[in-house]
Design a protein around this motif. Sequence first.
Motif, PDB file in Angstrom:
ATOM      1  N   SER A  87     -54.845  69.014 -11.314  1.00  0.00           N
ATOM      2  CA  SER A  87     -54.380  70.362 -11.037  1.00  0.00           C
ATOM      3  C   SER A  87     -54.933  70.797  -9.724  1.00  0.00           C
ATOM      4  N   HIS A  88     -55.979  70.139  -9.431  1.00  0.00           N
ATOM      5  CA  HIS A  88     -56.696  70.466  -8.117  1.00  0.00           C
ATOM      6  C   HIS A  88     -56.209  69.799  -6.865  1.00  0.00           C
ATOM      7  N   GLU A 106     -49.195  76.416 -18.264  1.00  0.00           N
ATOM      8  CA  GLU A 106     -50.735  75.651 -17.606  1.00  0.00           C
ATOM      9  C   GLU A 106     -51.662  75.855 -18.739  1.00  0.00           C
ATOM     10  N   HIS A 108     -55.831  74.965 -19.612  1.00  0.00           N
ATOM     11  CA  HIS A 108     -57.240  74.631 -19.248  1.00  0.00           C
ATOM     12  C   HIS A 108     -58.205  74.729 -20.415  1.00  0.00           C
ATOM     13  N   ARG A 119     -62.597  73.530  -8.559  1.00  0.00           N
ATOM     14  CA  ARG A 119     -61.968  73.809  -9.887  1.00  0.00           C
ATOM     15  C   ARG A 119     -61.135  75.034  -9.777  1.00  0.00           C
ATOM     16  N   SER A 122     -55.660  75.742  -8.619  1.00  0.00           N
ATOM     17  CA  SER A 122     -54.752  74.897  -9.148  1.00  0.00           C
ATOM     18  C   SER A 122     -53.403  74.786  -8.446  1.00  0.00           C
ATOM     19  N   SER A 125     -50.428  76.291 -10.696  1.00  0.00           N
ATOM     20  CA  SER A 125     -50.507  77.561 -11.241  1.00  0.00           C
ATOM     21  C   SER A 125     -49.276  78.210 -10.676  1.00  0.00           C
TER      22      SER A 125
END
Length: 156
Positions: A87-88, A106, A108, A119, A122, A125
């Motif tokens: 994601s990151h 999405e 988490h 973190r 993302s 997103s």
Amino acid sequence: MSQDAKSAAGRVLVLNGPNLNLLGSREPAIYGRETLADVEALCRDAAAAHGLEADCRQTAHEGVLIDAIHEARSAHRGIVINPGAYSHTSVAIRDALAAAYLPVVEVHLSNIHRRESFRHHSHVSAVADAVICGAGSHGYALALTHLAQLVNKEAR
Ligand code: DQA
């Protein structure tokens, strides 16, 4: 419509990225005690409650995630994705999702905004229709409920 055609029409992809195969034993204070198998069963139940079939996959490999997203263009109606640490870092996953032209949610397990600053951002997103974080495994049920709404809206 045959039973096969019916289920293909309602299939959604649930993708889990790196390290999520370790759920249950991986930092349980952060990610909970449920295993990936538990999470996938929950996803299948949540999808079924909305007349959808969840096709659940997990891989540590960025390219395999991208291939699955490409496949979803013709095989699935929408995507729930927890890209894990990608994601990151992954512009490539972001681009694949943008090119899928499918509803994307999405997820988490942890609240990424309450954790380390690396973190907080993302890449995914910006191309997701919705982002759910910090709800633990229940986040997947929320994601599938919302995805079902998006999929059914498109079908109308
Ligand atoms: C995660 C959060 C990410 O930062 C982390 O790298 C993961 C799991 C989550 O579900 O909370 O692997 O996506």
